[in-house]
Write a protein that holds these residues in place. Structure first.
Motif, PDB file in Angstrom:
ATOM      1  N   ARG A 191       0.821  -1.203   0.000  1.00 16.27           N
ATOM      2  CA  ARG A 191       0.000   0.000   0.000  1.00 16.27           C
ATOM      3  C   ARG A 191       0.860   1.259   0.000  1.00 16.27           C
ATOM      4  NH1 ARG A 191      -3.276   2.152  -2.633  1.00 16.27           N
ATOM      5  NH2 ARG A 191      -3.871   4.171  -1.849  1.00 16.27           N
ATOM      6  N   GLU A 192       1.942   1.268   0.793  1.00 12.48           N
ATOM      7  CA  GLU A 192       2.816   2.441   0.832  1.00 12.48           C
ATOM      8  C   GLU A 192       3.519   2.623  -0.507  1.00 12.48           C
ATOM      9  OE1 GLU A 192       6.015   4.527   3.880  1.00 12.48           O
ATOM     10  OE2 GLU A 192       5.622   2.365   4.030  1.00 12.48           O
ATOM     11  N   GLU A 242       2.335   1.703  -3.432  1.00 10.93           N
ATOM     12  CA  GLU A 242       1.324   2.200  -4.372  1.00 10.93           C
ATOM     13  C   GLU A 242       1.066   3.685  -4.168  1.00 10.93           C
ATOM     14  OE1 GLU A 242      -1.994  -0.310  -3.655  1.00 10.93           O
ATOM     15  OE2 GLU A 242      -1.250  -1.964  -4.909  1.00 10.93           O
ATOM     16  N   GLU A 243       1.055   4.141  -2.928  1.00  4.29           N
ATOM     17  CA  GLU A 243       0.830   5.555  -2.645  1.00  4.29           C
ATOM     18  C   GLU A 243       1.929   6.417  -3.261  1.00  4.29           C
ATOM     19  OE1 GLU A 243       0.549   5.795   1.572  1.00  4.29           O
ATOM     20  OE2 GLU A 243      -1.554   5.140   1.646  1.00  4.29           O
ATOM     21  N   ARG A 244       3.167   5.955  -3.177  1.00  6.05           N
ATOM     22  CA  ARG A 244       4.275   6.716  -3.761  1.00  6.05           C
ATOM     23  C   ARG A 244       4.178   6.713  -5.285  1.00  6.05           C
ATOM     24  NH1 ARG A 244       3.959   8.244   0.363  1.00  6.05           N
ATOM     25  NH2 ARG A 244       5.441   8.446   2.083  1.00  6.05           N
ATOM     26  N   GLU A 257       1.575   6.434  -7.071  1.00  2.24           N
ATOM     27  CA  GLU A 257       0.422   7.222  -7.509  1.00  2.24           C
ATOM     28  C   GLU A 257       0.752   8.711  -7.627  1.00  2.24           C
ATOM     29  OE1 GLU A 257      -2.588   6.223  -4.694  1.00  2.24           O
ATOM     30  OE2 GLU A 257      -3.051   4.284  -5.613  1.00  2.24           O
ATOM     31  N   GLU A 258       1.903   9.118  -7.103  1.00  2.91           N
ATOM     32  CA  GLU A 258       2.338  10.511  -7.219  1.00  2.91           C
ATOM     33  C   GLU A 258       2.848  10.834  -8.617  1.00  2.91           C
ATOM     34  OE1 GLU A 258       5.371  11.334  -4.371  1.00  2.91           O
ATOM     35  OE2 GLU A 258       4.207  10.678  -2.645  1.00  2.91           O
TER      36      GLU A 258
END
Length: 263
Positions: free
Chosen positions: A79-80, A82-84, A86-87
Motif C-alpha cells: 500500500r505504501e 502504491e501511494e508513492r 500514484e504521485e
C-alpha cells in the motif's frame, strides 16, 4: 549548527538490472531534488528506458534502492509503495492514448478510476479535463474527438494533459518530442516547462533531442552502457568537457563511444 541537506524527491543507489547476459543498468547512483527538471540522455540501449521503468515499478531491478520521499519503493509494504507510485504522471513516447475513448475520457482516465481519491463524477471529470486541455492550448471541443482524429502534435498535448490531470508530484517524459517537427517540439517543451513550474512538480525526461534537453532541463545526466558517465547543468550539455557527452551531443562519429554493429 548546519542544517541537514533536504531529502531528494527521488534517490537511487546501486541500481542494477540485467536481461540474461546483458547488463543494462550497472550500479546507478542518482539524486533528483524536489522541484527539479532532470534530463537523462544516452544512445539507444544505454539503459534510459529501463531506468524509467524501474522507478515506475514496471520492471523489478536485480539490486539497488529506489526511494521516493525517503521511502524505498522496492521494499515498502504494497500500500505504501502504491501511494508513492500514484504521485507519478507519465507522458509516453507514442502518446499511448486509448483509441476507444474520447479525448476528454483519455485526459480524465485516472480521475475516473475506481481507485481514484477522491473519485469524481463524469460531469466533474469533464470539467477538469476541459481545464487541463486549456492549459496545453486545446479548446474544450477537442475533448469530444477521438485520438485518431488528432495530429501528432495534438496527441502529444493530450498525452501531457492526461499526465498532469490529477496534479502529480512527479512527472516522467519519455522522448517528448519524438516524431514532431522542430517548431512543434519547441511548443511541447514550452508546455512541459510551464506545467512543471506551475505545479511545482519534480520532472524526469529521457530524450535524444539536445535542443529539447536544454529547454526543459535544469540538471542532466548521461548513461552509457548502463553507467552514469556524467552529470551537470543541462545548460552545459553542448560544452560539458566530457569526451563522451561531447561526442554524443554533437553527433560525432569519432570518439570514445563506439557503435556495436552486427555483421
Amino acid at each position: 549548527m548546519t542544517e541537514p541537506a533536504p531529502l531528494p524527491k527521488i534517490r537511487i543507489r546501486g541500481l542494477r538490472k540485467a536481461f540474461g547476459a546483458k547488463q543494462v543498468l550497472d550500479g546507478i547512483d542518482l539524486d533528483v531534488p524536489q522541484g527539479t527538471s532532470f534530463v537523462v540522455i544516452g544512445g539507444s540501449g544505454s539503459g534510459k528506458s529501463v531506468l524509467l521503468r524501474c522507478i515506475l515499478g514496471l520492471i523489478t531491478p536485480d539490486e539497488g534502492i529506489i526511494e521516493i520521499d525517503g521511502v524505498d519503493v522496492l521494499r515498502a509494504p504494497q500500500r505504501e509503495r502504491e501511494e508513492r507510485l500514484e504521485e507519478i504522471g507519465m507522458l509516453f513516447q507514442n502518446g499511448a492514448l486509448f483509441d476507444s475513448l474520447s479525448v476528454w475520457e483519455n485526459v480524465a482516465f485516472a480521475l475516473l478510476a475506481p481507485t481514484a481519491s477522491p473519485r469524481l463524477s463524469r460531469a466533474q471529470a469533464r470539467v477538469r479535463a476541459n481545464d487541463v486541455l486549456a492549459q496545453v492550448g486545446l479548446d474544450a471541443s477537442v475533448g469530444d474527438l477521438y485520438p485518431s482524429e488528432l495530429s501528432g502534435g495534438m496527441q502529444k498535448r493530450v498525452g501531457l494533459a492526461r499526465a498532469i490531470a490529477d496534479r502529480p508530484e512527479i512527472l516522467f517524459f519519455d522522448e517528448p518530442t519524438t516524431g514532431l517537427d522542430p517548431i512543434m517540439g519547441a511548443v511541447i517543451d514550452g508546455l512541459i516547462v510551464d506545467c512543471v513550474k506551475r505545479m511545482g512538480s519534480t520532472a524526469i525526461a529521457i530524450t535524444h533531442d539536445m535542443a529539447s534537453a536544454q529547454r526543459i532541463g535544469d540538471q542532466a545526466a548521461m548513461l552509457y552502457r548502463g553507467k552514469l558517465v556524467w552529470q551537470g547543468p543541462a545548460s552545459s550539455l553542448m560544452h560539458s568537457g566530457n569526451p563522451m557527452v561531447d561526442q554524443f551531443t554533437h553527433g560525432r562519429r569519432e570518439g570514445p563511444i563506439t557503435m556495436e554493429l552486427r555483421r
